[in-house]
Scaffold this motif. Structure first.
Motif, PDB file in Angstrom:
ATOM      1  N   ARG A 298      -7.302  -5.343  -2.967  1.00  0.00           N
ATOM      2  CA  ARG A 298      -6.290  -6.244  -2.399  1.00  0.00           C
ATOM      3  C   ARG A 298      -5.368  -5.514  -1.435  1.00  0.00           C
ATOM      4  O   ARG A 298      -4.925  -6.073  -0.432  1.00  0.00           O
ATOM      5  N   LEU A 299      -5.079  -4.243  -1.733  1.00  0.00           N
ATOM      6  CA  LEU A 299      -4.188  -3.445  -0.881  1.00  0.00           C
ATOM      7  C   LEU A 299      -4.949  -2.622   0.159  1.00  0.00           C
ATOM      8  O   LEU A 299      -4.329  -1.887   0.922  1.00  0.00           O
ATOM      9  N   SER A 300      -6.268  -2.764   0.166  1.00  0.00           N
ATOM     10  CA  SER A 300      -7.134  -2.005   1.108  1.00  0.00           C
ATOM     11  C   SER A 300      -6.957  -0.501   0.941  1.00  0.00           C
ATOM     12  O   SER A 300      -6.763   0.245   1.903  1.00  0.00           O
TER      13      SER A 300
ATOM     14  N   SER B 104       0.824  -1.203   0.000  1.00  0.00           N
ATOM     15  CA  SER B 104       0.000   0.000   0.000  1.00  0.00           C
ATOM     16  C   SER B 104       0.860   1.256   0.000  1.00  0.00           C
ATOM     17  O   SER B 104       0.476   2.283  -0.563  1.00  0.00           O
ATOM     18  N   SER B 105       2.033   1.189   0.621  1.00  0.00           N
ATOM     19  CA  SER B 105       2.890   2.374   0.676  1.00  0.00           C
ATOM     20  C   SER B 105       3.563   2.651  -0.668  1.00  0.00           C
ATOM     21  O   SER B 105       3.919   3.802  -0.960  1.00  0.00           O
ATOM     22  N   LEU B 106       3.737   1.627  -1.492  1.00  0.00           N
ATOM     23  CA  LEU B 106       4.324   1.828  -2.819  1.00  0.00           C
ATOM     24  C   LEU B 106       3.265   2.155  -3.867  1.00  0.00           C
ATOM     25  O   LEU B 106       3.588   2.717  -4.921  1.00  0.00           O
ATOM     26  N   HIS B 107       2.033   1.822  -3.577  1.00  0.00           N
ATOM     27  CA  HIS B 107       0.964   2.026  -4.559  1.00  0.00           C
ATOM     28  C   HIS B 107       0.831   3.495  -4.955  1.00  0.00           C
ATOM     29  O   HIS B 107       0.743   3.825  -6.150  1.00  0.00           O
ATOM     30  N   GLY B 108       0.807   4.367  -3.966  1.00  0.00           N
ATOM     31  CA  GLY B 108       0.634   5.791  -4.246  1.00  0.00           C
ATOM     32  C   GLY B 108       1.713   6.373  -5.157  1.00  0.00           C
ATOM     33  O   GLY B 108       1.398   6.985  -6.188  1.00  0.00           O
TER      34      GLY B 108
END
Length: 238
Positions: A232-234, A192-196
């Motif tokens: 999946r990453l909420s 989730s921290s890499l998604h952005g």
């Protein structure tokens, strides 16, 4: 239920392997490989579905792997990648093999093995700087595979690849740009921290005026912004 015998490679000579590949190959499979952009000039026409079980039968063998690679046959080289003991896939051997690659599937299979080895991230920057198509592809395939396999690596490693992706996104060569957006997508799906940051870069690339850059951004943005990945990453959509 009887147990399968443990793989034993002592009976597998280079000639025996090549004879087996000849028997397993077909013109139909060769034609199919060619349609996917694989160089079939020295191919038997054996699918991976046949090569993987064969590799398990042969077992891990360093010397045979080197012989198979040196033979120059397409499927023999795939087998070499599958049977080389991971500990023997040194940087020197990997770079030597990569320098001789003429098909994208060799690049992807070899980097899949490399990505599971600690320290393989050191190969990414020099490969990305290389002008040869399949070596540059290998850099971004390695990023994509490490995003999947390098479970203990910190997210900071993958943040450091975003500038490389930004630079290589303008490379119009088919096997490069496809690996670049693959790498960006895998980074964005890792956590989730890499998604952005990955989604932000994808959006920036999508808005670029360069046709190739825009295409890389579009492919990555489409997947990273999908409900499936966000769920999946909420991560909710703002």
């Amino acid at each position: 239920m009887s147990r399968r015998p443990k793989p034993s490679g002592e009976d597998w000579s280079l000639d025996r392997v090549l004879d087996t590949l000849t028997a397993l190959g077909s013109e139909k499979n060769r034609a199919g490989m060619a349609r996917f952009g694989i160089d079939t000039s020295r191919a038997f026409g054996v699918p991976m579905a046949e090569l993987r079980p064969l590799a398990r039968r042969i077992g891990k063998q360093e010397s045979l792997a080197d012989e198979l690679w040196a033979s120059g046959y397409h499927e023999a080289r795939l087998l070499a990648i599958l049977i080389i003991p991971p500990v023997n896939l040194t940087d020197a051997r990997a770079l030597h093999w990569l320098s001789e690659i003429r098909s994208w599937d060799h690049s992807d299979q070899l980097t899949n093995v490399l990505a599971r080895r600690e320290g393989s991230d050191a190969l990414i920057a020099p490969l990305a700087a290389n002008e040869k198509e399949f070596l540059r592809r290998a850099a971004f395939a390695l990023i994509a595979w490490r995003a999947v396999h390098a479970k203990k690596s910190p997210d900071t490693e993958f943040l450091s690849y975003l500038p490389l992706i930004r630079t290589a996104a303008s490379d119009p060569r088919n096997f490069v740009w496809k690996a670049v957006h693959w790498a960006l997508r895998q980074i964005g799906k890792r956590s989730s921290s890499l998604h952005g940051p990955a989604l932000k870069l994808a959006e920036e690339l999508f808005e670029d005026q360069n046709k190739t850059v825009k295409r890389v951004g579009r492919e990555a943005f489409r997947e990273l912004n999908s409900d499936k990945v966000r769920q999946r990453l909420s991560i909710s959509k703002d």
